[in-house]
Design a protein around this motif. Structure first.
Motif, PDB file in Angstrom:
ATOM      1  N   UNK A  92     133.111  78.630 -26.752  1.00  0.00           N
ATOM      2  CA  UNK A  92     133.530  78.778 -25.358  1.00  0.00           C
ATOM      3  C   UNK A  92     133.594  77.439 -24.633  1.00  0.00           C
ATOM      4  N   UNK A  93     134.089  77.496 -23.402  1.00  0.00           N
ATOM      5  CA  UNK A  93     134.263  76.289 -22.596  1.00  0.00           C
ATOM      6  C   UNK A  93     132.936  75.587 -22.323  1.00  0.00           C
ATOM      7  N   UNK A  94     131.856  76.341 -22.151  1.00  0.00           N
ATOM      8  CA  UNK A  94     130.557  75.707 -21.902  1.00  0.00           C
ATOM      9  C   UNK A  94     130.087  74.905 -23.112  1.00  0.00           C
ATOM     10  N   UNK A  95     130.259  75.470 -24.313  1.00  0.00           N
ATOM     11  CA  UNK A  95     129.891  74.714 -25.517  1.00  0.00           C
ATOM     12  C   UNK A  95     130.760  73.475 -25.674  1.00  0.00           C
ATOM     13  N   UNK A  96     132.052  73.605 -25.389  1.00  0.00           N
ATOM     14  CA  UNK A  96     132.932  72.427 -25.441  1.00  0.00           C
ATOM     15  C   UNK A  96     132.493  71.385 -24.414  1.00  0.00           C
ATOM     16  N   UNK A  97     132.083  71.836 -23.239  1.00  0.00           N
ATOM     17  CA  UNK A  97     131.617  70.898 -22.213  1.00  0.00           C
ATOM     18  C   UNK A  97     130.354  70.177 -22.673  1.00  0.00           C
ATOM     19  N   UNK A  98     129.447  70.905 -23.313  1.00  0.00           N
ATOM     20  CA  UNK A  98     128.228  70.272 -23.845  1.00  0.00           C
ATOM     21  C   UNK A  98     128.605  69.233 -24.889  1.00  0.00           C
ATOM     22  N   UNK A  99     129.516  69.579 -25.795  1.00  0.00           N
ATOM     23  CA  UNK A  99     129.937  68.623 -26.822  1.00  0.00           C
ATOM     24  C   UNK A  99     130.593  67.393 -26.203  1.00  0.00           C
ATOM     25  N   UNK A 100     131.417  67.594 -25.171  1.00  0.00           N
ATOM     26  CA  UNK A 100     132.036  66.457 -24.475  1.00  0.00           C
ATOM     27  C   UNK A 100     130.976  65.528 -23.897  1.00  0.00           C
ATOM     28  N   UNK A 101     129.994  66.117 -23.213  1.00  0.00           N
ATOM     29  CA  UNK A 101     128.929  65.309 -22.604  1.00  0.00           C
ATOM     30  C   UNK A 101     128.164  64.529 -23.669  1.00  0.00           C
ATOM     31  N   UNK A 102     127.867  65.162 -24.785  1.00  0.00           N
ATOM     32  CA  UNK A 102     127.133  64.483 -25.851  1.00  0.00           C
ATOM     33  C   UNK A 102     127.969  63.382 -26.498  1.00  0.00           C
ATOM     34  N   UNK A 103     129.277  63.600 -26.610  1.00  0.00           N
ATOM     35  CA  UNK A 103     130.149  62.549 -27.148  1.00  0.00           C
ATOM     36  C   UNK A 103     130.179  61.344 -26.217  1.00  0.00           C
ATOM     37  N   UNK A 104     130.145  61.597 -24.912  1.00  0.00           N
ATOM     38  CA  UNK A 104     130.146  60.496 -23.943  1.00  0.00           C
ATOM     39  C   UNK A 104     128.838  59.722 -23.976  1.00  0.00           C
ATOM     40  N   UNK A 105     127.718  60.445 -24.111  1.00  0.00           N
ATOM     41  CA  UNK A 105     126.405  59.801 -24.164  1.00  0.00           C
ATOM     42  C   UNK A 105     125.420  60.791 -24.770  1.00  0.00           C
ATOM     43  N   UNK A 106     125.060  60.587 -26.025  1.00  0.00           N
ATOM     44  CA  UNK A 106     124.179  61.515 -26.734  1.00  0.00           C
ATOM     45  C   UNK A 106     122.760  61.519 -26.179  1.00  0.00           C
ATOM     46  N   UNK A 107     122.431  60.559 -25.339  1.00  0.00           N
ATOM     47  CA  UNK A 107     121.089  60.505 -24.753  1.00  0.00           C
ATOM     48  C   UNK A 107     121.003  61.201 -23.394  1.00  0.00           C
ATOM     49  N   UNK A 108     122.098  61.791 -22.962  1.00  0.00           N
ATOM     50  CA  UNK A 108     122.070  62.528 -21.703  1.00  0.00           C
ATOM     51  C   UNK A 108     121.088  63.685 -21.833  1.00  0.00           C
ATOM     52  N   UNK A 109     120.241  63.865 -20.839  1.00  0.00           N
ATOM     53  CA  UNK A 109     119.235  64.928 -20.901  1.00  0.00           C
ATOM     54  C   UNK A 109     119.892  66.294 -20.752  1.00  0.00           C
ATOM     55  N   UNK A 110     119.188  67.304 -21.239  1.00  0.00           N
ATOM     56  CA  UNK A 110     119.707  68.665 -21.085  1.00  0.00           C
ATOM     57  C   UNK A 110     119.791  69.032 -19.603  1.00  0.00           C
ATOM     58  N   UNK A 111     118.875  68.520 -18.807  1.00  0.00           N
ATOM     59  CA  UNK A 111     118.917  68.790 -17.362  1.00  0.00           C
ATOM     60  C   UNK A 111     120.184  68.204 -16.744  1.00  0.00           C
ATOM     61  N   UNK A 112     120.531  66.977 -17.115  1.00  0.00           N
ATOM     62  CA  UNK A 112     121.732  66.346 -16.570  1.00  0.00           C
ATOM     63  C   UNK A 112     122.991  67.056 -17.039  1.00  0.00           C
ATOM     64  N   UNK A 113     123.037  67.397 -18.329  1.00  0.00           N
ATOM     65  CA  UNK A 113     124.192  68.142 -18.833  1.00  0.00           C
ATOM     66  C   UNK A 113     124.319  69.461 -18.074  1.00  0.00           C
ATOM     67  N   UNK A 114     123.201  70.142 -17.907  1.00  0.00           N
ATOM     68  CA  UNK A 114     123.207  71.403 -17.175  1.00  0.00           C
ATOM     69  C   UNK A 114     123.721  71.246 -15.763  1.00  0.00           C
TER      70      UNK A 114
END
Length: 153
Positions: free
Chosen positions: A11-33
């Motif tokens: 889904x779009x949320x999983x794709x958004x999570x993957x995008x955020x991790x590709x941009x910066x894998x150290x982004x916290x789950x709180x920030x991604x959320x």
């Protein structure tokens, strides 16, 4: 549609999570959320499922090789007539090869080589030429932070 996750379309949320991790894998789950509208625990759960399903294969640092004295970087198109298994062992034994790909076209493999000197690069090339033909291109500039997922909606 992209491949499924546990028999459901990704889904779009999983794709958004993957995008955020590709941009910066150290982004916290709180920030991604915060960015995508989920709680940190929901992001963490989705990330775990993405890892378990093989969508996330690992988290890697992008090293500035120039800063540690490895300022000669090249791609070597390698055409060999030996068995693939034997060549994989050869490549594994050459520590200057940081990435390799089996490819189509005139070459059978594309190798990324990182060294501290032209002499080291010449030795790698000479070793490879014992097994096949090489065509070397020096890397002048690299842009490693591409996020291909930005194109998927």
């Amino acid at each position: 549609m992209l491949k499924s996750l546990n028999n459901k379309p990704i889904d779009d949320l999983n794709l958004s999570i993957l995008r955020e991790l590709c941009n910066n894998a150290r982004t916290t789950t709180a920030e991604i959320g915060r960015r995508i509208g989920l709680t940190a625990p929901a992001v963490a759960e989705r990330m775990n499922k993405l890892e378990e399903a093989g969508y996330i294969k690992g988290f890697h640092a992008i090293v500035d090789f120039d800063k540690i004295g490895l300022n000669i970087q090249a791609f070597i198109a390698f055409k060999c007539g030996h068995k693939h298994h034997d060549i994989k062992q050869l490549i594994a034994s050459i520590h200057e090869i940081t990435e390799w790909y089996t490819v189509t076209g005139n070459a059978s493999m594309l190798l990324k080589v990182v060294t501290g000197s032209r002499d080291q690069l010449a030795k790698v090339i000479a070793r490879l030429e014992e097994y096949g033909e090489t065509n070397t291109s020096l890397i002048l500039e690299a842009q490693a932070e591409m996020n291909m997922l930005r194109h998927y909606q």
